[in-house]
Design a protein around this motif. Sequence first.
Motif, short mmCIF file in Angstrom:
data_model
loop_
_atom_site.label_atom_id
_atom_site.label_comp_id
_atom_site.label_asym_id
_atom_site.label_seq_id
_atom_site.Cartn_x
_atom_site.Cartn_y
_atom_site.Cartn_z
N ARG A 16 22.70 29.03 -31.47
CA ARG A 16 23.66 28.27 -32.22
C ARG A 16 24.99 29.27 -31.90
NH1 ARG A 16 19.49 27.91 -36.25
NH2 ARG A 16 20.10 29.78 -37.33
N ARG A 25 31.41 22.49 -36.55
CA ARG A 25 30.88 22.47 -37.77
C ARG A 25 30.46 21.23 -38.24
NH1 ARG A 25 30.80 26.75 -36.52
NH2 ARG A 25 28.73 25.98 -35.91
N ASP A 28 26.67 20.38 -37.02
CA ASP A 28 25.63 21.29 -37.30
C ASP A 28 24.38 20.58 -37.51
OD1 ASP A 28 27.27 23.57 -37.28
OD2 ASP A 28 27.34 23.90 -39.59
N GLU A 29 24.19 19.57 -37.89
CA GLU A 29 22.82 18.99 -38.08
C GLU A 29 22.39 18.71 -36.59
OE1 GLU A 29 22.68 15.80 -40.52
OE2 GLU A 29 22.95 17.04 -42.39
#
Length: 350
Positions: A16, A25, A28-29
């Motif tokens: 990450r 951001r 993120d998933e």
Amino acid sequence: MPSPRLDENEFKARYRRRFYDPAFRSEDEAVARLAEIAWQAYREERKAPITRKAGQGFHDPDYDLSVEWLAARDAVEAAQRRHRDKAAPSRILLINGSSRSEHTCPGEMSKSFRLVELARRTIATRPGFSVELLDLARLASEYGRKIYPCKACFSTAAALCHWPCSCYPNHSLGQIDDWMNDIYPLWVEAHGVMIVTPVNWYHTSSPVKLMMDRLVCADGGNPDPSLTQGKNATLAKQAELAGWAYPRHLEGRLFSVVVHGDTEGAENVRHALVDALRSMKLDQVGEAAELHRYIGYWKPYATSHDELDADSAVQTEVASAALALAEAVEKRRAGSFETIGAALEDPRPK
């Protein structure tokens, strides 16, 4: 030795970090899903996720070889055909060994690059030559450009070191975009190679050292990974002890080395590079093609380019080194530049 294996949390944390920029951001998933895929590849050690059967010409035609390695092998073989084509131009590979450029933190080009450009212009005055520039400064300035370190497979057994190198890419470890698969054909197709490098802390530059280490497979390396079933050390040792031929994949190319420094170490670096190239059975041109000099000796770094501008002697010497290499290449291709002792048996092949 202690295991370097990571647990899932540490692996995913490192993965990450590639998406540190806050602009990621909103994704993120998606990053989390990619991290899970990458973790599975790491856990299952999927080094080469796409393979095909080796086929005819290999020791084991049914062995699954990486399609990326096969592409690298094809590029090397095509380069060898260009090298042997007597109707093709004489090929000179010029290598800028400095990592400094105006495209990154130092803010200005290197003296090595200027000297390589001088050599290029000099050789360009001779008809029948094709010049390729390998600018190793791109390791520090170009996105995704890498040369990974040699893993020293040769030190376990010669046959374990594949030609071209099969250690990379390693997708399970994220070791991709290795530049050497593009660099090997440049060396293979060349009739002459000229390395220009600065002295970095009494040694050659980091980019040159990385490249030279990864050229170990060109000197005795195994061109058939199916012989060792990939990286099977036991099979590799058996192959070496049965009598290894130590194929010299770059034998007979001619070389020139130019090393410049500002205080100390230039002669030692020149010796090291010359010895390495001779050990690989590349041939020396002569004194005029091997040079170590100090530019701006113990002078401020801020005015080092001014020192080079004022040093007409070193400029002439670098141009002469390039001309000496070109002249030797012409003679070698015409059959009049012989390697002394070529027919003698080598009692210590590696």
